[in-house]
Design a protein around this motif. Sequence first.
Motif, PDB file in Angstrom:
ATOM      1  N   GLY A  12       8.629   9.038  19.505  1.00  0.00           N
ATOM      2  CA  GLY A  12       7.441   8.358  19.016  1.00  0.00           C
ATOM      3  C   GLY A  12       7.469   8.268  17.507  1.00  0.00           C
ATOM      4  N   SER A  13       6.945   7.192  16.957  1.00  0.00           N
ATOM      5  CA  SER A  13       6.890   7.030  15.505  1.00  0.00           C
ATOM      6  C   SER A  13       5.552   6.425  15.111  1.00  0.00           C
ATOM      7  N   MET A  14       5.030   6.865  13.966  1.00  0.00           N
ATOM      8  CA  MET A  14       3.734   6.385  13.489  1.00  0.00           C
ATOM      9  C   MET A  14       3.824   6.050  12.017  1.00  0.00           C
ATOM     10  N   ALA A  15       3.420   4.838  11.674  1.00  0.00           N
ATOM     11  CA  ALA A  15       3.377   4.399  10.280  1.00  0.00           C
ATOM     12  C   ALA A  15       1.935   4.086   9.904  1.00  0.00           C
ATOM     13  N   VAL A  16       1.526   4.577   8.745  1.00  0.00           N
ATOM     14  CA  VAL A  16       0.177   4.320   8.231  1.00  0.00           C
ATOM     15  C   VAL A  16       0.297   3.851   6.783  1.00  0.00           C
ATOM     16  N   VAL A  17      -0.411   2.792   6.447  1.00  0.00           N
ATOM     17  CA  VAL A  17      -0.433   2.271   5.078  1.00  0.00           C
ATOM     18  C   VAL A  17      -1.868   2.290   4.582  1.00  0.00           C
ATOM     19  N   LEU A  18      -2.069   2.889   3.406  1.00  0.00           N
ATOM     20  CA  LEU A  18      -3.396   2.987   2.801  1.00  0.00           C
ATOM     21  C   LEU A  18      -3.486   2.096   1.564  1.00  0.00           C
ATOM     22  N   ASP A  19      -4.671   1.640   1.275  1.00  0.00           N
ATOM     23  CA  ASP A  19      -4.933   0.886   0.053  1.00  0.00           C
ATOM     24  C   ASP A  19      -4.727   1.827  -1.137  1.00  0.00           C
ATOM     25  N   SER A  20      -3.820   1.470  -2.025  1.00  0.00           N
ATOM     26  CA  SER A  20      -3.489   2.344  -3.156  1.00  0.00           C
ATOM     27  C   SER A  20      -4.696   2.636  -4.044  1.00  0.00           C
ATOM     28  N   SER A  21      -5.617   1.687  -4.146  1.00  0.00           N
ATOM     29  CA  SER A  21      -6.802   1.881  -4.987  1.00  0.00           C
ATOM     30  C   SER A  21      -7.950   2.539  -4.238  1.00  0.00           C
ATOM     31  N   ASN A  22      -7.816   2.657  -2.921  1.00  0.00           N
ATOM     32  CA  ASN A  22      -8.853   3.293  -2.114  1.00  0.00           C
ATOM     33  C   ASN A  22      -8.183   4.009  -0.946  1.00  0.00           C
ATOM     34  N   PRO A  23      -7.712   5.232  -1.162  1.00  0.00           N
ATOM     35  CA  PRO A  23      -6.923   5.955  -0.155  1.00  0.00           C
ATOM     36  C   PRO A  23      -7.637   6.218   1.158  1.00  0.00           C
TER      37      PRO A  23
ATOM     38  N   GLY B 214       0.809  -1.209   0.000  1.00  0.00           N
ATOM     39  CA  GLY B 214       0.000   0.000   0.000  1.00  0.00           C
ATOM     40  C   GLY B 214       0.843   1.259   0.000  1.00  0.00           C
ATOM     41  N   ASP B 215       0.163   2.408   0.018  1.00  0.00           N
ATOM     42  CA  ASP B 215       0.837   3.702   0.076  1.00  0.00           C
ATOM     43  C   ASP B 215       1.303   3.961   1.503  1.00  0.00           C
ATOM     44  N   TYR B 216       2.525   4.431   1.629  1.00  0.00           N
ATOM     45  CA  TYR B 216       3.181   4.498   2.939  1.00  0.00           C
ATOM     46  C   TYR B 216       3.344   5.932   3.418  1.00  0.00           C
ATOM     47  N   TYR B 217       2.972   6.144   4.689  1.00  0.00           N
ATOM     48  CA  TYR B 217       3.152   7.435   5.358  1.00  0.00           C
ATOM     49  C   TYR B 217       3.820   7.195   6.707  1.00  0.00           C
ATOM     50  N   TYR B 218       4.718   8.093   7.064  1.00  0.00           N
ATOM     51  CA  TYR B 218       5.481   7.905   8.305  1.00  0.00           C
ATOM     52  C   TYR B 218       5.829   9.261   8.909  1.00  0.00           C
TER      53      TYR B 218
END
Length: 445
Positions: free
Chosen positions: A167-178, A152-156
């Motif tokens: 502190g650290s935060m990682a979020v992954v979104l479905d590339s076809s459904n953000p 998926g699409d990666y945000y950090y």
Amino acid sequence: MTTIKLIKKSLICTAVTFAVMGCSATVPAGKYVDGTHEVSAKGKKSLITLNVQVAEGKITDITTKSHNETESLFLNAERLLAKIVANNGHEGIDAVSGATFSSNGILKAINTLPRTDGSQVEYVSVGSKDDASSEDFKLKWSIQPQLGMIIGDYYYQEARFRQGHMGSMAVVLDSSNPSDVILAEFNESGRPNYYTRMYQDVPKRMSEYNFSMGKKKGTAWVQSALTMEKLMVEQDKLTFELNPDYDPAFRNKLKQPNRLKYADIDVVAGASNSIQQSMIPLTAKIHNQINGEGTTLKFYQNAEKLMDKNGKWTGVTAVLRLVVDTQTKGITKAYYDEIFADDKVSIKDASLKKFYRQSKYASINYVEPARIGFNVMVDALDSHLQTGGSLFDINDLPATGDTGSYAATGFTKRSNSWDIYLNQAELLYKQMRLDGVIIEHKKPI
């Protein structure tokens, strides 16, 4: 004659009592007076009052009638009630770390229970004792990764907060459904000057920190993170509104609705500062990035259980995570780990059972057979790939071969983990090449 015999018997019984505590007609059978008793003693902020049930000289039940202590601290101290019942008294019981005054209030109140022998023992205050060596650890949580492949699409985002914790935060979104959150993961490393030296700069999520905190506070740090992550994924929710009625004076009073900084977020006690001061602000930044410039980073992760020669799970799960920039087609982040099962029974190697609910990378006590830190190996891999090295050409990395004298080199053996890593790398590389997001990585001749 009968009167004389009774007198003699009484005299004999009195004499024997001092020697063998005999003659049940004159010696109480139990420790405490039967009945329902209300006992009180001073805690830190208030008088603590308990209702105690006694039957046949033994404590059978204890309930709290009233107190005005800090609610979260008193809840921890109340863990002593079951111990007191099992022990039939307060003797030999230590205070709960972090709730020493409330603990002593409870124990001192129990000390005032009327005893069958009429005595009143002087109460001596007790301190807390870290029972980190105890095997009786009841808290439950899971650190197991989702099996299979996640893409998926990666945000950090990461930032230091409160006294220097990272502190650290990682979020992954479905590339076809953000709008679909498929992974949310929060971690925190102890500040460099943390008062417990062994947790300085150590990531908390899969280390011994959760056990240490759980024994002291009654809750593991990671439990709050897992609760929030589940909420974010299940509800596709990345932003949280401030509670307009929030009152800092009530932040530790668990029954007060206006103790919560954010509306509708009631996280597990013990990591609320981490959630409110780090996880939520970092996630808010990610939310703004999603709705702003977006990301060019793609996330690839594969996790699988490691099996023995008979096809049975060893109790260890391997996970490889790679982040690639779709514009440069280079790897920007790499993380490999081997995670132990959530329970000892599932771990087949007896020497590794003590590392349950931990990972090789995060554990401070795990010893890599290759005679070099597992984290050192993985950090070197990350640096190697970020600087353009091949996924498969690892010969110059630590513990990739037998190198002779331990005294001369610091390690002597090839780590079996490299073979597992290479298998994982092959799977992810094939998928990334199919997706056209990575340059060619050649294998060594």
